[in-house]
Motif scaffolding. Structure first.
Motif: not given
Length: 713
Positions: A446-464
């Motif tokens: 509501x009102x006049x404010x719109x919040x904005x953001x960008x979130x980034x991530x790089x997530x690994x996985x190793x297994x055997x």
């Protein structure tokens, strides 16, 4: 209607009959049981095959902890929704406020706030958890082939909503060659509640043999309530009227190409908004017991998916396009009870109109064949929007504070992912995966404010995986999960993303000539920047509560999980699962001048220390054309607790322990099955959710006795 004298006699006699029949042995589920829980059977070497890693694999070859349950086993246990299913799978816990209002948690990592889910829920290729995490399509157990529960971060293949795991509903596909299906009628009586009628069925029909087929499934449900509001004369106000339909069409013009289209429609209405419940089986009502709260509950969901596969000699290219809409109208209440420090009136309600929709597109390439190199690579896009409009009244210290709250959230995210494994020797396979993620989010209150953001991530996985034998593997993996950050109301600071790093070692196998299947694993998780939410009354803003979500610190979680199925004889099977989990706040990271109710050493939210489930099944030939069966299962879940970041409520609230005993007996005449069953045989009346101090907890469903008639064709 209420249980009359006839109903009570039926309940007593049925319970006694079930107990007597279950005493020498128990039931039929094990014919379809697999791994620790149960899985769909495959004709490939009679092995259990799953598609948890978006390729067909033997269950023992998948290097993660998985619990699976077949559609037959789900029916044997009388499971109809995800809440009931959670009692059968240790470590799986829901924040359950009623049908369609639930959040899914796994392995002691839980949070009721945040921008997205912590556990991804899928129906086939369709993600059905929408923004906010609490917008969950109410998937019913309709024409299910199996359910797979993948534990630990699954971000490589399932994205940021899978920070602690994934739950996959795998539905049955059309058959290109034969006509088959089922019809089922189920009637039950609830102790001190109403009756409940459920009708369901499915039909698979080849339109052009080997080329085109359709499968339709649907269920209708009426009644099933038990919560009253005496002040208004409402009885069984949580009755549900459900209409659920799914249609699938399979087009396979050649051996190289197939196209599957899915449509799902869901409607649910109920007099009460949520299943908050007092110990006397009445609903909590603010202000006055004759206060009639509106609107009544109405949920509507639409699911659409189109999945295409093109099979090259070396790989399969898959495109999956999905669109999901979820509309909900309901009310929510809060009442400061004796467990709070308030000595003045502090209660109120919200009338909520919630609209959400989500489009997703995934394109992936998966290797074919059984060579040493296996891979899955792809890209994923999601465009999600949710619009919540809340009108309510807060009553505080004799004052009345009407309020209006609006929340419009959008998320546009993309990700690229890859998972590769290589068989170095006949015994040893090594693998690695990674997913890179970018999320553009906005929020308007509501009102006049719109919040904005960008979130980034790089997530690994190793297994055997290491083969200790032809049907016995040792496996280990290290993986990281991610959940986007988000916003509070305009003017309050945003919160950062959360991350969870998991270390896991386990073994799976089949021994004793296939009679014993087992799965044991140990895990350790580091949960960083965990969120907690506090509620603060806003006098200056016109009344009502302001929610402040913030990163309060880190948790450590570790545990041991085990499951087994044992065919004692061809007709007598035992199965069991158990989980020991320890979740604890180990570090606080609040800013200077801030305060919090959370302390180092507090237990993690929704993290029962002990959970287990056991089942027994027995089949017996009653005549040349009559097969009898009996089944019994018992589940136990330790108390779950939750902490709040504000300073005005109880620091920690806890639920009850939840023990549940269920049983059924029946017989199959050719393809017609008759069953008599009882759930919650001991009629436990237990608080399921921790938030009892504010009278916002659901309770176990009372003892239910029923009869079911089904026909397969």
């Amino acid at each position: 209607m209420r249980l009359n004298n006839l109903g009570r006699r039926l309940c007593t006699v049925s319970s006694l009959a079930l107990a007597i029949a279950a005493a020498p042995a128990f039931a039929q589920e094990a014919n379809s049981q697999a791994s620790a829980t149960d899985a769909g059977r495959s004709n490939i070497d009679n092995e259990i095959v799953v598609t948890a890693q978006k390729r067909k694999q033997r269950l023992i070859d998948v290097p993660v902890a998985i619990n699976t349950m077949s559609g037959d086993a789900i029916a044997d246990r009388g499971i109809t929704d995800l809440q009931q299913f959670s009692y059968a799978v240790p470590g799986l816990v829901l924040r359950y406020e009623g049908p369609g209002s639930s959040q899914v948690f796994l392995r002691g990592a839980a949070n009721i706030r945040g921008s997205d889910a912590m556990v991804a829920t899928y129906m086939d290729e369709v993600p059905v958890t929408l923004t906010g995490g609490f917008r969950q399509v109410d998937l019913r157990m309709l024409d299910i082939d199996r359910i797979e529960v993948l534990k630990g971060p699954q971000g490589t293949l399932y994205g940021q909503g899978a920070m602690t795991g994934t739950v996959r509903f795998v539905t049955k596909n059309p058959d290109l060659t034969e006509i088959h299906g089922f019809a089922r009628a189920d009637y039950s009586l609830i102790d001190q509640g109403s009756d409940n009628l459920r009708l369901s069925g499915a039909l698979s029909l080849p339109v052009v043999t080997d080329v085109l087929a359709i499968r339709v499934a649907g269920n209708l449900e009426d009644g099933g309530g038990w919560i009253d509001q005496p002040g208004t004369g409402i009885k069984d106000g949580n009755n549900q009227n459900i209409r659920n339909f799914r249609g699938k069409i399979l087009f396979k013009p050649s051996s190289d190409f197939d196209l599957t289209g899915t449509i799902g429609l869901y409607r649910m209405s109920s007099r009460f908004g949520l299943d908050y419940e007092n110990p006397d089986r009445t609903r909590p009502v603010p202000v006055s017991p004759d206060y009639d709260l509106l609107p009544s509950r109405k949920d509507r969901a639409w699911i659409y998916n189109l999945t295409a596969n093109y099979h090259f000699d070396f790989a399969t290219l898959t495109s999956s396009s999905s669109y999901v809409r979820l509309n909900r109208d309901y009310y929510s209440t809060y009442i400061a009870g004796p467990g709070t420090p308030y000595t003045v009136q502090n209660e109120g309600f919200d009338g909520i109109h919630d609209r959400a929709r989500q489009f997703t597109q995934e394109l992936r390439l998966t290797s074919a064949g059984s060579g040493p190199l296996q891979y899955t690579v792809g890209v994923y896009y999601r465009d999600a929007r949710s619009d919540l409009y809340d009108t309510g009244i807060s009553y505080y210290a004799g004052g009345t504070y009407p309020f209006v709250y609006e929340d419009l959230d959008t998320s546009k995210s993309w990700s690229g992912f890859a998972d590769l494994s290589y068989r170095l020797t006949q015994r040893l396979t090594l693998g690695a995966g990674v997913r890179t993620f970018s999320d553009d989010v906005t929020q308007w209150n509501g009102g006049t404010t719109t919040q904005k953001a960008n979130f980034k991530s790089t997530d690994p996985r190793v297994y055997f995986t290491y083969a200790l034998g032809p049907k016995w593997n040792l496996y280990g993996n290290v993986s990281r999960g991610f959940r986007s950050g988000g916003f509070n109301t305009a003017g309050l600071p945003p919160y950062r993303p959360e991350k969870l790093t998991n270390y896991e070692l386990g073994t799976k196998g089949v021994t004793a000539g296939g009679a014993l299947q087992f799965d044991i694993d140990a895990f350790y998780s580091k949960y960083d920047d965990a969120l907690r939410t506090g509620q603060f009354f806003n006098f200056d803003g016109g009344g009502g509560y302001v929610s402040l979500t913030r990163n309060i610190g880190d948790l450590e979680i570790y545990g041991l999980e085990a499951s087994a199925t044992w065919a004692v004889t061809p007709n007598f099977h035992l199965s069991g699962m158990a989980a020991l989990t320890h979740s604890e706040v180990t570090k606080l990271a609040i800013q200077s001048g801030e305060s919090t109710n959370v302390e180092v050493g507090d237990p993690g939210d929704y993290a029962p220390e002990v959970t287990f489930s056991v089942a027994a099944d027995y089949d017996v030939a009653l005549a040349s054309n009559i097969a009898g069966f009996a089944h019994a299962d018992f589940s136990y879940r330790d108390k779950t607790c939750a902490s709040d970041s504000s300073v005005l409520v109880p620091r920690i609230q806890c639920s009850d322990t939840v023990p549940l005993l269920n049983a059924r007996i029946g017989a199959t005449f050719s393809r017609v099955k008759v069953e008599l069953y009882a759930t919650n045989l001991t009629n436990e009346n237990r608080q399921v959710d921790p938030y009892q101090a504010w009278q916002q907890s659901s309770r176990t469903k009372p003892r239910t006795v029923g009869i079911a008639l089904s026909h397969d064709f």
